[in-house]
Design an enzyme around this catalytic site. Structure first.
Site, short mmCIF file in Angstrom:
data_model
loop_
_atom_site.label_atom_id
_atom_site.label_comp_id
_atom_site.label_asym_id
_atom_site.label_seq_id
_atom_site.Cartn_x
_atom_site.Cartn_y
_atom_site.Cartn_z
N LYS A 216 0.84 -1.19 0.00
CA LYS A 216 0.00 0.00 0.00
C LYS A 216 0.88 1.24 0.00
O LYS A 216 2.01 1.12 0.45
CB LYS A 216 -0.97 0.02 1.18
CG LYS A 216 -0.39 -0.28 2.56
CD LYS A 216 0.79 0.42 3.08
CE LYS A 216 0.77 1.90 3.26
NZ LYS A 216 2.06 2.44 3.80
N TYR B 114 -4.51 3.89 5.82
CA TYR B 114 -4.99 2.92 6.82
C TYR B 114 -6.33 3.37 7.39
O TYR B 114 -7.21 2.54 7.66
CB TYR B 114 -3.99 2.80 7.99
CG TYR B 114 -2.73 2.04 7.65
CD1 TYR B 114 -2.64 0.67 7.87
CD2 TYR B 114 -1.63 2.70 7.14
CE1 TYR B 114 -1.48 -0.02 7.58
CE2 TYR B 114 -0.46 2.00 6.84
CZ TYR B 114 -0.40 0.65 7.06
OH TYR B 114 0.76 -0.03 6.75
P1 NDP Z 1 12.56 1.85 2.20
O1 NDP Z 1 12.96 3.20 1.72
O2 NDP Z 1 13.13 1.36 3.47
O3 NDP Z 1 12.88 0.75 1.08
C1 NDP Z 1 12.57 0.94 -0.27
C2 NDP Z 1 13.49 0.05 -1.11
O4 NDP Z 1 13.09 0.21 -2.47
C3 NDP Z 1 14.94 0.46 -1.08
O5 NDP Z 1 15.65 -0.11 0.00
C4 NDP Z 1 15.44 -0.05 -2.41
O6 NDP Z 1 15.75 -1.43 -2.29
C5 NDP Z 1 14.23 0.05 -3.30
N1 NDP Z 1 14.32 1.21 -4.23
C6 NDP Z 1 14.36 1.11 -5.58
N2 NDP Z 1 14.46 2.31 -6.13
C7 NDP Z 1 14.49 3.22 -5.14
C8 NDP Z 1 14.61 4.64 -5.10
N3 NDP Z 1 14.67 5.37 -6.22
N4 NDP Z 1 14.64 5.23 -3.90
C9 NDP Z 1 14.55 4.52 -2.78
N5 NDP Z 1 14.42 3.17 -2.75
C10 NDP Z 1 14.41 2.51 -3.93
O7 NDP Z 1 10.96 1.84 2.25
P2 NDP Z 1 10.00 0.93 3.13
O8 NDP Z 1 10.51 -0.46 3.14
O9 NDP Z 1 9.69 1.58 4.38
O10 NDP Z 1 8.64 1.00 2.24
C11 NDP Z 1 8.54 0.34 1.00
C12 NDP Z 1 7.06 0.18 0.64
O11 NDP Z 1 6.40 -0.56 1.65
C13 NDP Z 1 6.27 1.48 0.52
O12 NDP Z 1 5.35 1.36 -0.51
C14 NDP Z 1 5.53 1.58 1.84
O13 NDP Z 1 4.30 2.30 1.73
C15 NDP Z 1 5.27 0.13 2.14
N6 NDP Z 1 5.16 -0.13 3.59
C16 NDP Z 1 4.10 -0.86 4.04
C17 NDP Z 1 3.98 -1.16 5.37
C18 NDP Z 1 2.88 -2.04 5.85
O14 NDP Z 1 2.72 -2.16 7.05
N7 NDP Z 1 2.15 -2.68 4.98
C19 NDP Z 1 4.93 -0.63 6.36
C20 NDP Z 1 6.04 0.08 5.78
C21 NDP Z 1 6.12 0.33 4.43
P3 NDP Z 1 17.09 -2.05 -2.96
O15 NDP Z 1 18.22 -1.34 -2.31
O16 NDP Z 1 16.99 -3.47 -2.63
O17 NDP Z 1 16.99 -1.76 -4.42
#
Ligand code: NDP
Length: 407
Positions: free
Chosen positions: A167, A250
């Site tokens: 989401k 949410y």
């Molecule tokens: P993070 O910023 O921690 O992680 C995002 C990951 O996406 C990065 O580590 C990277 O992985 C990849 N990525 C690829 N391109 C980009 C870019 N241009 N900039 C930044 N990151 C990039 O985010 P979160 O893990 O907190 O959130 C990710 C998703 O999960 C969002 O959509 C958020 O809304 C959702 N979410 C849902 C939750 C829930 O409870 N359902 C809780 C928290 C988040 P890599 O280095 O491996 O390429």
């Protein structure tokens, strides 16, 4: 104390001292009496067998062959993937991680080692389509910044995989519609990561509301607020950040599953402070009111600039239901209060439920849908409905006028 007694007492781990029930002098006979070989069966008809004759316990439970496990590719190794989703596989019954997609090969190799994922099942955003050749991958789980959800969901479907997309579903309504079309065209399932529709506390609230346990619902109020520090994808407009899509969604989703209706009108305000560099691109706070066909009113707020508060209250004609926290990963607490009068706290009842890992429930539920070809509880259409509400909220903020939804 004699030296022998001291050693004996130490070997017993001090139990004699702490239980207070036996003295050191009793410890010797007690050990002897515990030896089963020393005591013949009562009645004297021969000794009980000392061990199963064929050397295995007679009631040994031999496990059934486990059902096929659905293979998952985790796309984006950020905070949610590494801290919550991947560890949750340990609690899954029919889901296992079999591939990773990341822009950082070193990190991916390290993670693959920990979870026993083949090193040749590591992909990046450029060669993502090669997942099509990996028959062990049934589902791709998109855990990327919101601006990348649509692209990778569509590419995942085209690669012949089912998709669970985090989401908010996407950044625009139009993107969300394209994601649904892509899943239909590929005959694949698309689910949105609304984990709370799988966990027991929110499900109990839904049950209480459907049964009208406290009478008709009149109003619903929800807050989902946190303090977001830079740098963070949530603070970037280009990556689809902002409090509405990240945490406000949410409240919107909960309002639907609690009230059981779609809103027909919204009004909203946002605040974007000029003196806080975190909020150059996205608002700090958004507050909105949704009106439902039955007359229920929902007032919600979300923020990136407060201490954490994630809760809702359902105000009914004959009581209320409180879930606080309601949206967190753990520690959810459910209280109800019946009666009309404002009385003391003694009428509040806590409903204690066994907490479960939201992500494990969510992933196993989707794996079950795939194995049994069932509809998911959280389909793309639900994500689209929320996107339409969020678009109306944004329009209400821009126009400073209420916005009507639906036909
Ligand atoms: P993070 O910023 O921690 O992680 C995002 C990951 O996406 C990065 O580590 C990277 O992985 C990849 N990525 C690829 N391109 C980009 C870019 N241009 N900039 C930044 N990151 C990039 O985010 P979160 O893990 O907190 O959130 C990710 C998703 O999960 C969002 O959509 C958020 O809304 C959702 N979410 C849902 C939750 C829930 O409870 N359902 C809780 C928290 C988040 P890599 O280095 O491996 O390429």
């Amino acid at each position: 104390m004699r030296r022998r007694d001291f050693i004996l007492q130490s070997a017993l781990g001090g139990a004699a001292i702490f239980s207070g029930a036996r003295t050191i002098a009793q410890a010797g006979p007690l050990l002897a009496a515990q030896r089963p070989s020393a005591s013949p069966v009562a009645g004297g008809r021969g000794a009980v067998p000392l061990a199963p004759p064929d050397a295995q316990p007679p009631k040994l439970k031999i496990p059934e062959p486990s059902p096929r496990k659905i293979g998952w590719a985790i796309v984006g190794l950020g905070k949610l993937a590494l801290e919550n989703v991947l560890p949750a596989f340990g609690e899954c019954k029919i889901s296992q991680p079999v591939a990773l997609v990341s822009g950082h090969a070193d990190k991916a190799r390290q993670v693959a080692k920990v979870y026993g994922i083949d090193s040749d099942a590591i992909y990046n955003y450029e060669n993502f389509e090669r997942l099509a050749e990996n028959k062990r991958v049934d589902v791709v789980y998109i855990i990327l910044p919101n601006s990348m959800h649509a692209e990778f969901t569509i590419r995942g479907c085209k690669a012949g995989k089912h998709v669970l997309c985090e989401k908010p579903m996407a950044v625009t309504v139009e993107e969300s519609e394209r994601m649904i079309v892509a899943a239909k065209e590929a005959n694949r399932k698309l689910a949105i990561g609304y984990r709370l529709l799988h966990e027991p506390f929110n499900r109990r609230v839904i049950e209480l509301c459907r049964k009208k346990e406290f009478g008709e619902i009149k109003t619903f109020s929800a807050s989902n607020c946190q303090d977001v520090k830079a740098p963070n994808i949530r603070l970037s407009a280009r990556l689809g950040g902002g409090p509405l899509g990240d945490v406000g969604v949410y409240c919107i989703n909960a309002a639907r599953y609690v009230i059981g209706e779609e809103p027909v009108e919204v009004s909203a305000f946002a605040h974007q402070p000029k003196d806080d560099p975190r909020f150059r691109e996205v608002p700090e706070s958004v507050a909105f009111i949704m009106r439902y066909p039955s007359g229920v009113l929902a007032s919600c707020d979300c923020s990136f600039g407060t201490s954490e508060s994630r809760k809702y209250r359902v105000h009914c004609a004959e009581g209320y239901i409180d879930l606080d926290p309601a949206f967190s990963y753990t520690g959810l607490r459910l209280h109800t209060k019946s009666g009309n009068a404002e009385t003391d706290d003694t009428q509040r009842t806590e409903l204690v439920l066994e907490p479960q890992n939201h992500f494990a429930l969510e992933m196993d539920d989707f794996s079950g849908c795939i194995l049994q070809n069932k509809e998911t509880r959280t389909p793309g259409e639900m994500g689209l409905a929320d996107m339409r509400i969020m678009a109306a909220i944004e329009e209400a903020i821009r126009s400073r006028e209420p916005v009507h939804l639906g036909s």
